[in-house]
Design an enzyme around this catalytic site. Structure first.
Site, mmCIF file in Angstrom:
data_model
loop_
_atom_site.group_PDB
_atom_site.id
_atom_site.type_symbol
_atom_site.label_atom_id
_atom_site.label_comp_id
_atom_site.label_asym_id
_atom_site.label_seq_id
_atom_site.Cartn_x
_atom_site.Cartn_y
_atom_site.Cartn_z
ATOM 1 N N TYR A 185 0.862 -1.195 0.000
ATOM 2 C CA TYR A 185 0.000 0.000 0.000
ATOM 3 C C TYR A 185 0.889 1.232 0.000
ATOM 4 C CZ TYR A 185 -3.273 3.599 1.582
ATOM 5 O OH TYR A 185 -4.020 4.737 1.691
ATOM 6 N N GLU A 196 -3.402 7.742 -3.908
ATOM 7 C CA GLU A 196 -3.408 6.428 -3.256
ATOM 8 C C GLU A 196 -3.172 5.342 -4.304
ATOM 9 O OE1 GLU A 196 -6.143 4.598 0.118
ATOM 10 O OE2 GLU A 196 -7.132 4.474 -1.837
#
Length: 403
Positions: free
Chosen positions: A119, A207
């Site tokens: 991530y 993101e």
């Protein structure tokens, strides 16, 4: 402002970030045609909506247990069949439930040999005035669960925007995510590109989930991408503003933007019209303190016209969940008589039938109160903010009991 995944990946690719090859599709035929331009034999059919959790999402119109909004398939025929099934149907995820979003476009992407999912995100950290770079060794669809149950696996690196991104930032992040020195070397290119995109495009968030290590060469690529942009900076980025998909945005918020109103829909029953963001927040707080729930945040600004106030009132009333309205104005630049005229015009235009409490203070307040009292409308005046909150909460609850 948000954009779709395929648009975000195109932007990142322009900054040197490796992404899988893919093509947008608006029909099932376009989806099948996209396969001719991809190496295959694995393809990924991705619903393009402004919500996370697409992989675990469900379609309202399809049988329970149907595959989610991201599907891995093995032939162009399967791409076509899945595209036909997904387009035009409503995808519900944990971020957009219960109404969901209608899928109107897809992204057909080349399959990737995923070895590990990470991530990565960059956000503006308002508490420190810095850019926060956040990473985790546990990327993918369960990242929210990771953050809740194993927060030690979330790595945060603070970047001073004056100094910019440095090598030690990337090394700290990479080692914290459990990467080897060879993998961190490849991570460097990705992070540099993401950081440059974040700064140069005036993003408020980027993101990448998942960031993936793929193939026999352990390449690091962006398998998904999400951008949020600071709307105050869009005047510098006409090309970014052209990417806006109004079908994915709240109808009321779009109307508000066209009249230069700051509006955010919420889940309560008491509509709020206030001038000034701080006063609007205080108004919502005191409504909750008195036992009510605000239906929206709406700041008409300091220089609103009668027409803008009228439109603000109509936007509030367009929300079927609104059972009462509180107008709270402290007139500095904004004149109370202008607010009063706008409220009356809107109330008459929509044939107002729910309680309306108005609290005015400041410039031309007496004239404003006189206009309201002579309007012939059932407007409940309030002396101060606490009095206004008590009256609107009581009026709404009284209506509910009567019903």
């Amino acid at each position: 402002m948000n954009i779709h995944e395929y648009q975000a990946k195109k932007l990142l690719k322009g900054f040197g970030v490796p992404v899988p090859e893919g093509y947008p599709a608006f029909t099932a035929d376009e989806a099948k045609y996209a396969c001719d331009k991809l190496p295959g034999p694995i393809y990924v059919v991705k619903s393009q909506i402004h919500a996370g959790g697409r992989g675990k999402g469900t379609f309202n119109e399809l049988p329970e247990g149907s595959k989610g909004g991201v599907r891995v398939v093995k032939s162009p025929v399967e791409v076509y069949e899945n595209a036909k099934e997904m387009l035009g149907n409503t995808l519900v995820t944990h971020q957009n439930a219960p109404d969901g979003n209608v899928v109107k476009r897809l992204y057909i992407e080349d399959g990737s040999d995923i070895q590990h999912e990470y991530y990565l995100s960059l956000i503006v950290d308002r508490a420190t005035g810095r850019i926060a770079m956040i990473g985790s060794s546990e990327g993918g669809m369960d990242i929210e669960e990771v953050a809740e149950k194993t927060p030690e696996k979330i790595i945060t690196v603070q970047i001073d925007p004056a100094a910019g991104l440095q090598g030690h930032h990337i090394r700290t992040l990479g080692f914290g995510m459990g990467m080897t020195p060879a993998e961190i070397k490849k991570l460097n290119k990705v992070v540099q590109g993401v950081y440059n995109a974040f700064v140069e495009l005036d993003a408020s968030q980027v993101e990448i989930n998942p960031l993936a290590r793929v193939g026999a060469n352990d390449d690091i690529i962006a398998l998904d991408a999400k951008f949020n942009f600071d709307e105050n900076a869009l005047f510098r980025h006409a090309d970014i503003e052209e990417l806006r998909d109004e079908d994915e945005e709240d109808e009321f918020e779009l109307r508000a933007q066209k009249f230069e109103l700051s509006y955010v829909k919420m889940d309560g029953t008491i509509g709020c019209m206030v001038n000034g963001a701080g006063l609007a927040m205080a108004t919502m707080d005191i409504i909750k303190l008195k036992g009510g729930e605000p239906a929206n945040f709406l700041d008409v600004g300091g220089g609103a016209t009668k027409e803008r106030v009228t439109e603000a009132f109509k936007i509030i009333l367009s929300d079927p969940s609104v059972e009462g309205i509180l107008v709270n104005i402290f007139g500095g630049i904004m004149r109370c008589d202008i607010i009063a005229e706008g409220v009356i015009a809107a109330a008459k235009d929509v044939d107002l039938k729910i309680p309306l409490v108005v609290r005015l203070e400041g410039t031309n307040v007496e004239k404003g109160k006189e206009i309201l009292s002579n309007s012939g409308l059932a407007i409940i005046p309030a002396n101060d903010l606490e009095d206004a909150a008590e009256k609107i909460v009581g009026a709404v609850k009284g209506n509910a009991k009567a019903a």
